[in-house]
Write an enzyme that holds these catalytic residues in place. Structure first.
Site, PDB file in Angstrom:
ATOM      1  N   ARG A   1       0.833  -1.208  -0.070  1.00 24.71           N
ATOM      2  CA  ARG A   1      -0.010  -0.056  -0.013  1.00 24.71           C
ATOM      3  C   ARG A   1       0.880   1.131   0.066  1.00 24.71           C
ATOM      4  NH1 ARG A   1      -2.415   3.468   3.911  1.00 24.71           N
ATOM      5  NH2 ARG A   1      -4.380   4.007   3.424  1.00 24.71           N
TER       6      ARG A   1
ATOM      7  N   SER B   1     -12.438  -2.870   0.719  1.00 21.80           N
ATOM      8  CA  SER B   1     -12.901  -2.604   2.085  1.00 21.80           C
ATOM      9  C   SER B   1     -14.513  -2.094   2.253  1.00 21.80           C
ATOM     10  CB  SER B   1     -12.183  -1.083   2.192  1.00 21.80           C
ATOM     11  OG  SER B   1     -10.710  -1.282   2.164  1.00 21.80           O
TER      12      SER B   1
ATOM     13  N   LYS C   1      -3.753   6.162   8.864  1.00 21.46           N
ATOM     14  CA  LYS C   1      -4.584   6.419   7.762  1.00 21.46           C
ATOM     15  C   LYS C   1      -5.244   7.769   8.146  1.00 21.46           C
ATOM     16  CE  LYS C   1      -8.735   5.078   5.046  1.00 21.46           C
ATOM     17  NZ  LYS C   1      -8.468   5.247   3.826  1.00 21.46           N
TER      18      LYS C   1
END
Ligand code: TZP
Ligand code: MG
Length: 221
Positions: free
Chosen positions: A40, A112, A141
């Site tokens: 990611r 998600s 995040k």
């Protein structure tokens, strides 16, 4: 993919390792027993172009050595070009059914989801698993929603018992058990491993915590 491969799902980009060599951190995590890996690559200083392709190939090769699925976050072209085992997308990353059509049925698709409606849509689009969270507060995040606790996992699990779920957000060795007890097949973590002084040990301890929660009483301490 099988559910066991979701047990300890490590997520990392080159900016998540507190200045350490990300491939070295990934190698340690794999030695410690992570069961899945997602690249990611996000945020300031994120790799692009050839450096990203090279980094992704390095991650893929390490994962292959350990027989661990290599999943790419939100970059279909990179996933295909690298020969990744799968792609993970968020709610803002395009239409899941369309993406499933484009990657075919042999690649893993993770989506998600934040509530039962999103879980239902992901399931009918052909998701292999759901990432649900943030369960606890997270610093990894910046645009994360508020922590939801394990409730959303409980409700998605009771609506769709066959669809594997991984919890995400602020999960560590000492708070992983309630996530599994709520019905998740595993936990996904960034900082619990990527920021750990000893990522191999952190991965091993998480694996143990998840195992014990999945099979209470079966694992000796
Ligand atoms: N999605 C929801 S929370 C999160 C993502 C990518 C970050 C998880 O990182 P950490 O460090 O395990 O809380
Ligand atoms: Mg995304």
């Amino acid at each position: 993919m099988n559910r066991e491969q979701l047990a300890v799902y490590f997520i990392m980009g080159s900016g998540n390792t507190a200045g350490r060599d990300p491939l070295a951190v990934l190698g340690s995590a794999l030695r410690g027993g992570v069961t899945c890996f997602q690249l990611r690559e996000k945020g300031p200083g994120a790799l692009k172009g050839e450096p990203l392709a090279d980094f992704a190939a390095g991650c893929r090769d390490l994962c292959r050595q350990y027989g661990v699925p290599f999943i790419v976050n939100d970059d279909l072209e990179l996933a295909v070009a690298t020969g990744a085992d799968g792609l993970h997308i968020g709610q803002e990353d395009g239409n899941a059914a369309e993406i499933r059509r484009r990657i075919g049925n042999r690649m893993i698709l993770g989506v998600s989801a934040h509530d039962v409606n999103e879980a239902a849509a992901a399931r009918s689009a052909g998701a292999d698993y759901l990432g649900m969270g943030p369960v606890y507060g997270t610093r990894s995040k910046p645009d994360a929603r508020a922590a939801s606790g394990t409730e959303l996992i409980t409700s998605a699990k009771s609506a769709y018992p066959d669809l594997p779920i991984v919890g995400i957000g602020g999960i560590r060795e000492d708070n992983a058990a309630p996530v599994i007890e709520a019905g998740a097949s595993g936990v996904s973590v960034i900082s619990a491993i990527a920021h750990a002084g000893d990522p191999e040990r952190a991965a091993r301890e998480l694996r143990q915590a998840v195992r014990e929660a999945l099979e209470p009483g079966k694992v000796s301490k």
